[in-house]
Write an enzyme that holds these catalytic residues in place. Structure first.
Site, PDB file in Angstrom:
ATOM      1  N   SER A  16      35.567 -21.492  -0.750  1.00 13.19           N
ATOM      2  CA  SER A  16      35.158 -22.102   0.513  1.00 13.19           C
ATOM      3  C   SER A  16      34.243 -23.296   0.311  1.00 13.19           C
ATOM      4  CB  SER A  16      34.456 -21.070   1.404  1.00 13.19           C
ATOM      5  OG  SER A  16      33.256 -20.624   0.794  1.00 13.19           O
ATOM      6  N   SER A 144      26.071 -25.310 -14.612  1.00 14.11           N
ATOM      7  CA  SER A 144      25.276 -26.389 -14.039  1.00 14.11           C
ATOM      8  C   SER A 144      24.512 -27.088 -15.156  1.00 14.11           C
ATOM      9  CB  SER A 144      24.277 -25.851 -13.011  1.00 14.11           C
ATOM     10  OG  SER A 144      23.361 -26.871 -12.607  1.00 14.11           O
ATOM     11  N   TYR A 157      18.118 -19.189 -10.566  1.00 10.20           N
ATOM     12  CA  TYR A 157      19.414 -19.867 -10.659  1.00 10.20           C
ATOM     13  C   TYR A 157      19.643 -20.434 -12.059  1.00 10.20           C
ATOM     14  CZ  TYR A 157      22.945 -23.501  -9.699  1.00 10.20           C
ATOM     15  OH  TYR A 157      24.057 -24.309  -9.721  1.00 10.20           O
ATOM     16  N   ALA A 160      20.293 -17.801 -14.676  1.00 10.48           N
ATOM     17  CA  ALA A 160      21.660 -17.292 -14.578  1.00 10.48           C
ATOM     18  C   ALA A 160      22.653 -18.275 -15.186  1.00 10.48           C
ATOM     19  CB  ALA A 160      22.002 -17.016 -13.119  1.00 10.48           C
ATOM     20  N   ILE A 190      26.651 -33.435  -7.774  1.00 11.84           N
ATOM     21  CA  ILE A 190      27.928 -33.610  -7.087  1.00 11.84           C
ATOM     22  C   ILE A 190      27.680 -33.662  -5.585  1.00 11.84           C
ATOM     23  CG2 ILE A 190      30.221 -32.640  -6.690  1.00 11.84           C
ATOM     24  CD1 ILE A 190      29.707 -33.574  -9.585  1.00 11.84           C
ATOM     25  N   THR A 243      31.059 -25.982 -23.296  1.00  6.70           N
ATOM     26  CA  THR A 243      30.521 -26.358 -21.996  1.00  6.70           C
ATOM     27  C   THR A 243      30.760 -27.840 -21.803  1.00  6.70           C
ATOM     28  OG1 THR A 243      28.816 -24.634 -21.979  1.00  6.70           O
ATOM     29  CG2 THR A 243      28.459 -26.546 -20.567  1.00  6.70           C
TER      30      THR A 243
END
Length: 253
Positions: A16, A144, A157, A160, A190, A243
């Protein structure tokens, strides 16, 4: 170069969001059928499924709250029953909470890690057996660049996402002998619609961000989607445990 994913079935979580939706469009555009996982009955995903179907590909929408430790296996069962066994997993679901470290409760910490790290591990556990039996699979985790930079108010965040890069490397070691590659795509800054609600002064933020990058434009969801489409293709079959930063040259070391 365009990549053919004809005959493949991709499960994309976080479909979504702006990045998840762009990835879903890119994979379906290359010929894959796409299972779109979303949370809380999101009408945007149903519209995306209709859009993909109108373009000639097959798509299904599947609601799942991946904060629950039982949800990944349940999602896999529903997708398998209705569409078959996915041989591509793009694990993009996540959230971006901003809480000063001093104010982080144990519940908030656990909830963040559940969605941004544990869910990725459980999804691979659920999907890997079928990939192993097929001797083919592609797993992409969405990380990220903040895992490398750090930032205020995002300790849970960032912890993680750093863990996700390590998980990606570990899974690449374990699954490579079965014909499965596992890579992480780490977006930089982004531009997505949610930015307007999260950032107090988007124009000032954009000016600061462009000064950090080698490429002086904002990245878009399609930039991330293009990297994912390559990494799940046959042409990327010798790339694993990596990565790939899609950040316009923000992080160079």
């Amino acid at each position: 170069m365009s990549y053919s994913l004809n005959g493949r079935l991709a499960l994309v979580t976080g479909a979504s969001g702006g990045i998840g939706a762009a990835i879903s469009r890119a994979l379906s555009g290359a010929g894959a059928r796409v299972a779109l996982a979303h949370f809380d009955g999101d009408e945007r995903v149903r519209e995306l499924a209709r859009e993909i179907a109108d373009d000639g590909s097959a798509a299904g929408a599947f609601e799942a709250d991946l904060r629950s430790t039982t949800a990944p296996a349940e999602l896999h069962t529903r997708v398998n029953d209705l569409m078959g066994a996915p041989d591509i997993l793009v694990s993009a679901a996540g959230d971006y909470p901003r809480t000063p470290h001093a104010d982080l409760t144990q519940d908030r910490w656990s909830e963040c890690l559940a969605l941004n790290l544990t869910a990725h591990h459980l999804l691979v556990q659920a999907l890997a057996p079928a990939m192993i039996s097929q001797r083919h699979g592609r797993v992409i985790t969405i990380g990220s660049v903040l895992a490398s930079t750090g930032r205020h108010d995002l300790a849970d965040y960032i912890a993680a996402k750093a863990g996700l890069e390590g998980l990606t490397r570990a899974l690449a070691r374990e699954l490579g002998e079965h014909g499965i590659t596992v890579n992480c795509v780490a977006p930089g800054s982004i531009r997505v619609p949610a930015e307007e609600q999260v950032v107090p002064d988007p124009a000032a933020m954009e000016e600061r961000q462009l000064a950090r990058q080698c490429v002086r434009r904002r990245g878009g969801p399609e930039d991330v989607a293009s990297a994912v489409a390559f990494l799940v293709s046959d042409e990327a079959g010798f790339i694993t445990g990596q990565t790939l930063r899609v950040d316009g040259g923000w992080i160079l070391d």
